[in-house]
Scaffold this active site. Sequence first.
Site, PDB file in Angstrom:
ATOM      1  N   ASP A   1     -65.971 -54.747  63.543  1.00 21.89           N
ATOM      2  CA  ASP A   1     -66.904 -54.645  62.421  1.00 21.89           C
ATOM      3  C   ASP A   1     -66.763 -53.252  61.797  1.00 21.89           C
ATOM      4  OD1 ASP A   1     -69.897 -56.184  61.696  1.00 21.89           O
ATOM      5  OD2 ASP A   1     -69.473 -54.177  60.915  1.00 21.89           O
ATOM      6  N   ILE A   2     -66.734 -53.222  60.454  1.00 21.34           N
ATOM      7  CA  ILE A   2     -66.526 -51.957  59.745  1.00 21.34           C
ATOM      8  C   ILE A   2     -67.782 -51.067  59.778  1.00 21.34           C
ATOM      9  CG2 ILE A   2     -67.294 -52.637  57.423  1.00 21.34           C
ATOM     10  CD1 ILE A   2     -64.670 -51.394  56.351  1.00 21.34           C
TER      11      ILE A   2
ATOM     12  N   HIS B   1     -71.263 -62.041  65.773  1.00 23.55           N
ATOM     13  CA  HIS B   1     -71.178 -60.640  66.168  1.00 23.55           C
ATOM     14  C   HIS B   1     -71.203 -60.559  67.696  1.00 23.55           C
ATOM     15  CE1 HIS B   1     -72.654 -58.891  62.197  1.00 23.55           C
ATOM     16  NE2 HIS B   1     -73.133 -60.113  62.091  1.00 23.55           N
TER      17      HIS B   1
ATOM     18  N   HIS C   1     -80.705 -62.389  57.267  1.00 23.25           N
ATOM     19  CA  HIS C   1     -79.914 -61.153  57.300  1.00 23.25           C
ATOM     20  C   HIS C   1     -78.417 -61.394  57.164  1.00 23.25           C
ATOM     21  CE1 HIS C   1     -78.981 -56.943  58.268  1.00 23.25           C
ATOM     22  NE2 HIS C   1     -80.256 -56.715  58.060  1.00 23.25           N
ATOM     23  N   GLN C   2     -78.014 -62.568  56.677  1.00 19.10           N
ATOM     24  CA  GLN C   2     -76.586 -62.790  56.457  1.00 19.10           C
ATOM     25  C   GLN C   2     -76.156 -62.098  55.169  1.00 19.10           C
ATOM     26  OE1 GLN C   2     -75.386 -66.919  56.114  1.00 19.10           O
ATOM     27  NE2 GLN C   2     -73.214 -66.445  56.405  1.00 19.10           N
TER      28      GLN C   2
ATOM     29  N   ASN D   1     -75.859 -64.913  62.032  1.00 21.03           N
ATOM     30  CA  ASN D   1     -76.858 -65.021  60.965  1.00 21.03           C
ATOM     31  C   ASN D   1     -76.482 -66.120  59.978  1.00 21.03           C
ATOM     32  OD1 ASN D   1     -78.186 -62.747  62.027  1.00 21.03           O
ATOM     33  ND2 ASN D   1     -76.889 -61.352  60.840  1.00 21.03           N
TER      34      ASN D   1
ATOM     35  N   HIS E   1     -69.675 -66.131  60.996  1.00 23.15           N
ATOM     36  CA  HIS E   1     -69.156 -65.098  61.901  1.00 23.15           C
ATOM     37  C   HIS E   1     -70.139 -64.879  63.030  1.00 23.15           C
ATOM     38  CE1 HIS E   1     -71.387 -63.097  58.661  1.00 23.15           C
ATOM     39  NE2 HIS E   1     -71.760 -62.204  59.558  1.00 23.15           N
TER      40      HIS E   1
HETATM   41  P1  AMP Z   1     -73.993 -60.356  58.467  1.00 27.74           P
HETATM   42  O1  AMP Z   1     -75.188 -59.519  58.088  1.00 27.74           O
HETATM   43  O2  AMP Z   1     -74.231 -61.144  59.732  1.00 27.74           O
HETATM   44  O3  AMP Z   1     -73.486 -61.195  57.320  1.00 27.74           O
HETATM   45  O4  AMP Z   1     -72.871 -59.299  58.867  1.00 27.74           O
HETATM   46  C1  AMP Z   1     -71.732 -59.032  58.080  1.00 27.74           C
HETATM   47  C2  AMP Z   1     -70.949 -57.978  58.818  1.00 27.74           C
HETATM   48  O5  AMP Z   1     -69.663 -57.873  58.214  1.00 27.74           O
HETATM   49  C3  AMP Z   1     -71.580 -56.569  58.788  1.00 27.74           C
HETATM   50  O6  AMP Z   1     -71.833 -56.145  60.105  1.00 27.74           O
HETATM   51  C4  AMP Z   1     -70.521 -55.731  58.088  1.00 27.74           C
HETATM   52  O7  AMP Z   1     -70.424 -54.428  58.629  1.00 27.74           O
HETATM   53  C5  AMP Z   1     -69.260 -56.533  58.345  1.00 27.74           C
HETATM   54  N1  AMP Z   1     -68.195 -56.324  57.368  1.00 27.74           N
HETATM   55  C6  AMP Z   1     -68.277 -56.404  56.025  1.00 27.74           C
HETATM   56  N2  AMP Z   1     -67.082 -56.151  55.477  1.00 27.74           N
HETATM   57  C7  AMP Z   1     -66.218 -55.900  56.486  1.00 27.74           C
HETATM   58  C8  AMP Z   1     -64.832 -55.550  56.560  1.00 27.74           C
HETATM   59  N3  AMP Z   1     -64.095 -55.423  55.461  1.00 27.74           N
HETATM   60  N4  AMP Z   1     -64.295 -55.371  57.784  1.00 27.74           N
HETATM   61  C9  AMP Z   1     -65.039 -55.506  58.892  1.00 27.74           C
HETATM   62  N5  AMP Z   1     -66.344 -55.824  58.893  1.00 27.74           N
HETATM   63  C10 AMP Z   1     -66.929 -56.005  57.701  1.00 27.74           C
END
Ligand code: AMP
Length: 138
Positions: A32-33, A103, A94-95, A88, A101
């Site tokens: 995760d970034i 986590h 919180h998505q 999520n 995906h």
């Molecule tokens: P959610 O709130 O469950 O939709 O989480 C989306 C997740 O995607 C967040 O934790 C972001 O940090 C992660 N994210 C968004 N863009 C990227 C990316 N380019 N590379 C890795 N993680 C990402």
Amino acid sequence: MSHEPTIFDAILAGEIPCHRVYEDDHVLAFLDIGPLSRGHVLVIPRERAAFMHELSDESAAALGAVLPRLCRAVMAATGCTAYNLLQNNGAEAHQAVFHVHVHIIPRFDDGSGLRLTWNAGTLETGEALAATIAAAVD
Ligand code: AMP
């Protein structure tokens, strides 16, 4: 419902980089970034589905099958002994990225990791609700 491409499609296509930790025919996992803790990994199906309830059985099975292996890998790599799985669905939940995906979020004693408020109620009469949900399983 949204089947619009997301940033995860660009990652799957190799159009933007990621720190890949696992891939197979159905699943990709990468760091995760914006990690909540060290070793925060995202596990995604290659299938484009915004929400868990839209995912095919085949992708869901592949996702579920690989999760324990990835959890073990994160534990081995980070030394964590506790972790949360978070998934999520919907902006209200919180998505932020509308591609399914999961986590994997290690928990350490430094305060990093997932924080949540668990507003538990009391289950008074569950029979009717359980029966209603059971009848809705397709
Ligand atoms: P959610 O709130 O469950 O939709 O989480 C989306 C997740 O995607 C967040 O934790 C972001 O940090 C992660 N994210 C968004 N863009 C990227 C990316 N380019 N590379 C890795 N993680 C990402």
